[in-house]
Design a protein around this motif. Sequence first.
Motif, PDB file in Angstrom:
ATOM      1  N   LYS A 145      -7.597 -38.942   5.210  1.00 24.02           N
ATOM      2  CA  LYS A 145      -7.206 -39.816   4.100  1.00 24.02           C
ATOM      3  C   LYS A 145      -7.723 -39.252   2.777  1.00 24.02           C
ATOM      4  O   LYS A 145      -8.834 -38.769   2.672  1.00 24.02           O
ATOM      5  CB  LYS A 145      -7.776 -41.214   4.307  1.00 24.02           C
ATOM      6  N   GLY A 146      -6.899 -39.368   1.777  1.00 21.77           N
ATOM      7  CA  GLY A 146      -7.287 -38.917   0.443  1.00 21.77           C
ATOM      8  C   GLY A 146      -7.124 -37.420   0.238  1.00 21.77           C
ATOM      9  O   GLY A 146      -7.336 -36.924  -0.846  1.00 21.77           O
ATOM     10  N   LYS A 147      -6.750 -36.697   1.295  1.00 24.11           N
ATOM     11  CA  LYS A 147      -6.618 -35.247   1.183  1.00 24.11           C
ATOM     12  C   LYS A 147      -5.170 -34.764   1.250  1.00 24.11           C
ATOM     13  O   LYS A 147      -4.907 -33.604   1.036  1.00 24.11           O
ATOM     14  CB  LYS A 147      -7.413 -34.558   2.320  1.00 24.11           C
ATOM     15  N   SER A 148      -4.256 -35.640   1.603  1.00 20.77           N
ATOM     16  CA  SER A 148      -2.870 -35.209   1.716  1.00 20.77           C
ATOM     17  C   SER A 148      -2.218 -35.160   0.336  1.00 20.77           C
ATOM     18  O   SER A 148      -2.787 -35.608  -0.663  1.00 20.77           O
ATOM     19  CB  SER A 148      -2.090 -36.163   2.625  1.00 20.77           C
ATOM     20  N   LEU A 149      -0.990 -34.612   0.281  1.00 18.01           N
ATOM     21  CA  LEU A 149      -0.296 -34.480  -0.993  1.00 18.01           C
ATOM     22  C   LEU A 149       0.343 -35.773  -1.457  1.00 18.01           C
ATOM     23  O   LEU A 149       0.856 -35.851  -2.575  1.00 18.01           O
ATOM     24  CB  LEU A 149       0.782 -33.390  -0.882  1.00 18.01           C
ATOM     25  N   GLY A 150       0.356 -36.796  -0.592  1.00 17.59           N
ATOM     26  CA  GLY A 150       0.972 -38.059  -0.962  1.00 17.59           C
ATOM     27  C   GLY A 150       2.459 -38.059  -0.670  1.00 17.59           C
ATOM     28  O   GLY A 150       3.012 -37.147  -0.050  1.00 17.59           O
ATOM     29  N   GLY A 151       3.148 -39.082  -1.170  1.00 16.50           N
ATOM     30  CA  GLY A 151       4.568 -39.235  -0.863  1.00 16.50           C
ATOM     31  C   GLY A 151       5.499 -38.549  -1.832  1.00 16.50           C
ATOM     32  O   GLY A 151       6.700 -38.458  -1.578  1.00 16.50           O
ATOM     33  N   ARG A 152       4.997 -38.073  -2.975  1.00 15.15           N
ATOM     34  CA  ARG A 152       5.877 -37.458  -3.974  1.00 15.15           C
ATOM     35  C   ARG A 152       6.409 -36.128  -3.455  1.00 15.15           C
ATOM     36  O   ARG A 152       5.654 -35.303  -2.955  1.00 15.15           O
ATOM     37  CB  ARG A 152       5.114 -37.241  -5.282  1.00 15.15           C
ATOM     38  N   ARG A 153       7.715 -35.960  -3.569  1.00 14.98           N
ATOM     39  CA  ARG A 153       8.347 -34.761  -3.044  1.00 14.98           C
ATOM     40  C   ARG A 153       8.315 -33.645  -4.084  1.00 14.98           C
ATOM     41  O   ARG A 153       8.410 -33.884  -5.284  1.00 14.98           O
ATOM     42  CB  ARG A 153       9.797 -35.042  -2.640  1.00 14.98           C
ATOM     43  N   GLY A 154       8.171 -32.400  -3.579  1.00 12.89           N
ATOM     44  CA  GLY A 154       8.177 -31.246  -4.470  1.00 12.89           C
ATOM     45  C   GLY A 154       9.567 -30.646  -4.577  1.00 12.89           C
ATOM     46  O   GLY A 154      10.535 -31.135  -3.996  1.00 12.89           O
ATOM     47  N   ALA A 155       9.655 -29.544  -5.330  1.00  9.50           N
ATOM     48  CA  ALA A 155      10.939 -28.861  -5.508  1.00  9.50           C
ATOM     49  C   ALA A 155      11.261 -28.036  -4.264  1.00  9.50           C
ATOM     50  O   ALA A 155      10.363 -27.564  -3.561  1.00  9.50           O
ATOM     51  CB  ALA A 155      10.876 -27.965  -6.740  1.00  9.50           C
ATOM     52  N   HIS A 156      12.533 -27.868  -3.996  1.00 13.13           N
ATOM     53  CA  HIS A 156      12.961 -27.078  -2.854  1.00 13.13           C
ATOM     54  C   HIS A 156      12.929 -25.584  -3.235  1.00 13.13           C
ATOM     55  O   HIS A 156      13.483 -25.181  -4.261  1.00 13.13           O
ATOM     56  CB  HIS A 156      14.381 -27.481  -2.443  1.00 13.13           C
ATOM     57  N   LEU A 157      12.273 -24.787  -2.405  1.00 14.09           N
ATOM     58  CA  LEU A 157      12.125 -23.378  -2.716  1.00 14.09           C
ATOM     59  C   LEU A 157      13.418 -22.618  -2.444  1.00 14.09           C
ATOM     60  O   LEU A 157      14.129 -22.900  -1.482  1.00 14.09           O
ATOM     61  CB  LEU A 157      10.997 -22.762  -1.865  1.00 14.09           C
ATOM     62  N   ALA A 158      13.707 -21.626  -3.279  1.00 10.44           N
ATOM     63  CA  ALA A 158      14.854 -20.739  -3.049  1.00 10.44           C
ATOM     64  C   ALA A 158      14.458 -19.674  -2.038  1.00 10.44           C
ATOM     65  O   ALA A 158      13.455 -18.979  -2.218  1.00 10.44           O
ATOM     66  CB  ALA A 158      15.285 -20.090  -4.359  1.00 10.44           C
ATOM     67  N   LEU A 159      15.218 -19.578  -0.950  1.00 11.92           N
ATOM     68  CA  LEU A 159      14.896 -18.649   0.127  1.00 11.92           C
ATOM     69  C   LEU A 159      15.900 -17.506   0.152  1.00 11.92           C
ATOM     70  O   LEU A 159      17.089 -17.699  -0.099  1.00 11.92           O
ATOM     71  CB  LEU A 159      14.913 -19.380   1.479  1.00 11.92           C
ATOM     72  N   THR A 160      15.432 -16.301   0.425  1.00 12.40           N
ATOM     73  CA  THR A 160      16.301 -15.129   0.557  1.00 12.40           C
ATOM     74  C   THR A 160      15.958 -14.429   1.865  1.00 12.40           C
ATOM     75  O   THR A 160      14.920 -14.711   2.482  1.00 12.40           O
ATOM     76  CB  THR A 160      16.103 -14.140  -0.612  1.00 12.40           C
ATOM     77  N   ASP A 161      16.825 -13.528   2.298  1.00 12.94           N
ATOM     78  CA  ASP A 161      16.521 -12.755   3.495  1.00 12.94           C
ATOM     79  C   ASP A 161      16.018 -11.373   3.087  1.00 12.94           C
ATOM     80  O   ASP A 161      16.008 -11.004   1.912  1.00 12.94           O
ATOM     81  CB  ASP A 161      17.750 -12.642   4.407  1.00 12.94           C
ATOM     82  N   LEU A 162      15.594 -10.594   4.085  1.00 13.25           N
ATOM     83  CA  LEU A 162      14.958  -9.320   3.791  1.00 13.25           C
ATOM     84  C   LEU A 162      15.937  -8.251   3.324  1.00 13.25           C
ATOM     85  O   LEU A 162      15.513  -7.233   2.784  1.00 13.25           O
ATOM     86  CB  LEU A 162      14.208  -8.814   5.039  1.00 13.25           C
ATOM     87  N   VAL A 163      17.227  -8.448   3.555  1.00 12.73           N
ATOM     88  CA  VAL A 163      18.195  -7.421   3.169  1.00 12.73           C
ATOM     89  C   VAL A 163      18.660  -7.595   1.727  1.00 12.73           C
ATOM     90  O   VAL A 163      19.449  -6.799   1.238  1.00 12.73           O
ATOM     91  CB  VAL A 163      19.423  -7.428   4.108  1.00 12.73           C
ATOM     92  N   THR A 164      18.170  -8.640   1.049  1.00 10.62           N
ATOM     93  CA  THR A 164      18.554  -8.843  -0.348  1.00 10.62           C
ATOM     94  C   THR A 164      18.059  -7.665  -1.193  1.00 10.62           C
ATOM     95  O   THR A 164      16.882  -7.314  -1.152  1.00 10.62           O
ATOM     96  CB  THR A 164      17.948 -10.154  -0.886  1.00 10.62           C
ATOM     97  N   GLU A 165      18.941  -7.040  -1.938  1.00  9.77           N
ATOM     98  CA  GLU A 165      18.575  -5.879  -2.744  1.00  9.77           C
ATOM     99  C   GLU A 165      18.053  -6.326  -4.103  1.00  9.77           C
ATOM    100  O   GLU A 165      18.687  -7.105  -4.796  1.00  9.77           O
ATOM    101  CB  GLU A 165      19.778  -4.950  -2.925  1.00  9.77           C
ATOM    102  N   GLU A 166      16.881  -5.835  -4.428  1.00 13.13           N
ATOM    103  CA  GLU A 166      16.276  -6.140  -5.723  1.00 13.13           C
ATOM    104  C   GLU A 166      16.373  -4.903  -6.616  1.00 13.13           C
ATOM    105  O   GLU A 166      16.151  -3.774  -6.176  1.00 13.13           O
ATOM    106  CB  GLU A 166      14.803  -6.524  -5.546  1.00 13.13           C
ATOM    107  N   VAL A 167      16.692  -5.118  -7.863  1.00 18.44           N
ATOM    108  CA  VAL A 167      16.729  -4.012  -8.816  1.00 18.44           C
ATOM    109  C   VAL A 167      15.294  -3.595  -9.111  1.00 18.44           C
ATOM    110  O   VAL A 167      14.435  -4.452  -9.364  1.00 18.44           O
ATOM    111  CB  VAL A 167      17.441  -4.441 -10.117  1.00 18.44           C
ATOM    112  N   PRO A 168      14.963  -2.303  -9.050  1.00 19.10           N
ATOM    113  CA  PRO A 168      13.591  -1.876  -9.366  1.00 19.10           C
ATOM    114  C   PRO A 168      13.199  -2.339 -10.763  1.00 19.10           C
ATOM    115  O   PRO A 168      14.028  -2.351 -11.677  1.00 19.10           O
ATOM    116  CB  PRO A 168      13.669  -0.341  -9.289  1.00 19.10           C
TER     117      PRO A 168
END
Length: 417
Positions: free
Chosen positions: A6-29
């Motif tokens: 008790k008192g240590k959890s994040l509570g009921g407020r929801r956070g933002a949904h993270l953007a997920l990518t896969d490993l084959v996504t090409e990133e520009v250097p």
Amino acid sequence: MSAGPKGKSLGGRRGAHLALTDLVTEEVPPPRTLSGIGELDRVLGGGLVPASAVLVGGDPGIGKSTLLLQAAAQFARAGLKTFYVSGEEASAQVRMRAQRLGLAKAPVKLATATALRDILTTLEAERPDLVIIDSIQTMWSDIVEAAPGSVSQVRAAAHELTSFAKRTGTSVILVGHVTKDGQIAGPRVVEHMVDCVLYFEGERGHQFRILRSVKNRFGPADEIGVFEMTGGGLAEVANPSALFLSGRGTPAPGSVVFSGIEGTRPLLVELQALVAPTPHAQPRRAVVGWDGARLAMILAVLEARCGIPFAGLDVYLNVAGGLKISEPAADLAVAAALLSAREDTALPANTVVFGEISLSGALRPVGQTENRLKEAQKLGFTAAITPSGGKTGGDSGLKLTRMGDLTAFVGDIFGAG
């Protein structure tokens, strides 16, 4: 299912949904900005990356501020909006150094401050491309109840400045002092916060300075840049092997040239050994620029496997030029220097030596043998002593003497064992 204490959890407020990518996504250097100082660009991995945080550590007076002032001027001339914030020196002192280095007309904005809140407010308003903080130990935050320079203050200042870099795209270079143990003062967590950690090394009595990358998220670690301290500041050394061997005359007993690899570059350096009878009950073992424990191991292998004792003899080992060597490939060169000094016999002229020694006395091949031999040939060496089994690639142009174990090396080269 446990909901946690008790008192240590994040509570009921929801956070933002993270953007997920896969490993084959090409990133520009990431785009890089070259400073024009080739040795600095090499250590950074090919130039300065936007939104990166770089930590530069070194002993007091080694030349950190001089190098970074030269770098600030070069980056500013390359088109980056550059700020230099000094917390240790008055603005007049920094301007005097700039005049001495011939940088007085460089478009660098200078500020002297230690209050983190004031610095961040200014940076938020001005949005520079690069800011240099000299040094992180002098910064203090008014929300941390601790003295400037303490662990808490250093951690808080480094966190805020690194967060600012990631949030705004500004590159931040932090200067850090080094403790007596050679570590950057303050918590090691500061090194984890930043993207790149550079150490500025060098002996006070030598004009050489080594800028070594020990961590780099954008390039190879263990890369080095070599500089020479001159009256006009730090000058880059394009061919450090030639410089480290410049004071070497006629081959003498105890002198051996080792062909090493520092980062991605081959580097030739002279190892010097002196073996002399000791007047003391406990012989001395003094090492400069190499690992003392590894020297003890080499001495033990020479005695146990080759029957060559060093009892009753003082042993001194030095890496010429103030360079520090850590790779095991120097084992054979160290053994050769010790035997040469003990037998008072110089090795054949224009010969380089490298190889790793195992506890059984066997010689093990080392990596990048071809690059080591090419560097030796480029500097006029004609022969090399290496372990058998190493990959030499094509014809190196050197006369190769391959050895399988330490006993054969001692017998063939020194006629002992």
